[in-house]
Enzyme design. Structure first.
Site: not given
Ligand code: BGC
Length: 368
Positions: A162, A314, A159
């Site tokens: 990831e 994030e 998903d």
């Molecule tokens: C997230 C992804 C994202 C990636 C890079 C991962 O931890 O789950 O959605 O694309 O980080 O930002």
């Protein structure tokens, strides 16, 4: 509160665009030193919204080159899908090095389909907003990406977080739907719109439980990424009762009151904090349905999460779902990824969605 978050976000994105055109997901987090189609496509869209079309154009050119560089794998995947065979190592990766090569991290959740749908959608937005004419390499890469998604959409894959590789994820299908619909217009191939309608029917028949969309087929709970089903992919309208029920459930299960948004109720990554980009996504949804006060509350919360250099992480480790998981992740990979370009992109998107608010005299956001 962070002044100038609008300008800081644009500067951070531009600083972290590689000469090749790719955007690094996060410059300071060891395992995010790649360019993801998903993160990058939203970042390019945000840059279009603030008039930085040249940056978006360079990203899309990188995407087209990267897809075409790996065309043989994509074509082999399409062929295997036609015969219902396992793909093995034949598929397009979700992330590539900034130069467009496959990463060295073999097997690391590489098979994800949503990013290519998001890219096809974002190209359509770029062409519309920039007035650019369609370059031949984008057309060629778009046709291949659309054919790839059209052949593979029913394969289980990781998903957008990831995770859960064995499942079928409504958010992933929505991104594919949105991408194929967009491509059918800008690529001039209506067959893909028909294919997309089939995916929409599948979603409506199989991805609904108790009146709302679910995280994956067979699940009974939501995931915040389901916001994408309406905004921006348009599987259903933002006002559709199914979508409204989904958003209500996201509010009940995943929203921190007056705060940010968790990914899903059992998240343990860095303890399962509040995600900046999801606050932006929920705000974007509210802006779409005209609930500006709710959208503004989320924008204000996002601004409060920026550090003194205007960087958005994030996630923030307040209101953790699983506090005992926080330390082990920090010990493993270091502090939470900051700045995350996708967080800045979602800030810009929400900011622009609310711009009409500013037109009515609100000048306390972004440019203070
Ligand atoms: C997230 C992804 C994202 C990636 C890079 C991962 O931890 O789950 O959605 O694309 O980080 O930002």
């Amino acid at each position: 509160m962070q002044p100038n978050l609008l300008r800081a976000s644009i500067a951070i994105i531009l600083e972290n665009q590689a000469p090749a055109g790719s955007y690094v997901a996060c410059p300071n987090f060891p395992i995010y030193q790649y360019c993801w189609f998903r993160d990058g496509a939203y970042t390019a869209y945000a840059m279009n919204l603030v008039g930085e079309h040249a940056s978006a154009r360079r990203f899309h050119t990188w995407c087209a080159a990267t897809i075409l560089r790996h065309a043989e794998q994509a074509l082999r995947a399409i062929e295997k899908a036609r015969h219902h065979l396992p793909l093995g190592a034949d598929y397009l990766h979700t992330r590539y090095t900034l130069e467009g090569e496959e990463g060295r991290s073999e097997g690391w959740a590489n098979f994800q389909l949503d990013g290519f749908g998001t890219w096809l959608w974002a190209v359509g937005e770029h062409l519309h907003k920039s007035g650019d004419t369609l370059p031949g390499d984008w057309q060629q890469a778009g046709e291949l990406a659309a054919a790839y998604l059209g052949a593979l959409w029913s394969y289980p894959c990781y998903d957008c977080w990831e995770e859960r590789p064995g499942m079928i994820h409504p958010h992933t299908l929505a991104a594919i739907y949105g991408g194929l619909m967009a491509y059918s217009h800008w690529g001039g191939n209506p067959a893909f719109a028909q294919l997309a309608q089939g995916i929409r029917d599948f979603l409506l028949n199989r991805a609904v439980h108790a009146g709302y969309f679910v995280k994956y087929l067979g699940a009974e709970d939501v995931d915040a990424s389901l916001l994408g089903l309406a905004v921006p992919y348009g599987v259903v309208a933002a006002e559709d009762p199914l979508m409204q029920a989904t958003v209500r459930r996201i509010e009940q299960r995943l929203r921190v009151p007056r705060g940010g948004v968790h990914r899903y109720a059992t998240d343990t990554y860095y303890g399962g904090g509040e995600w900046i980009l999801l606050a932006g996504w929920l705000g974007w949804y509210y802006a779409e349905v005209g609930e500006d006060a709710r959208a503004l509350e989320l924008l204000t919360w996002m601004e409060a999460q920026a550090d003194s250099a205007g960087q958005l992480p994030e996630q923030v480790p307040a209101n953790l779902i699983a506090p005992s998981f926080y330390r082990p992740w920090v010990e493993r990979w270091g502090p939470i990824a900051t700045p995350l370009l996708w967080s800045h992109a979602k800030y810009l998107i929400l900011y622009q969605a609310l711009k009409r608010y500013r037109g009515t005299g609100d000048s306390t956001h972004g440019e203070r």
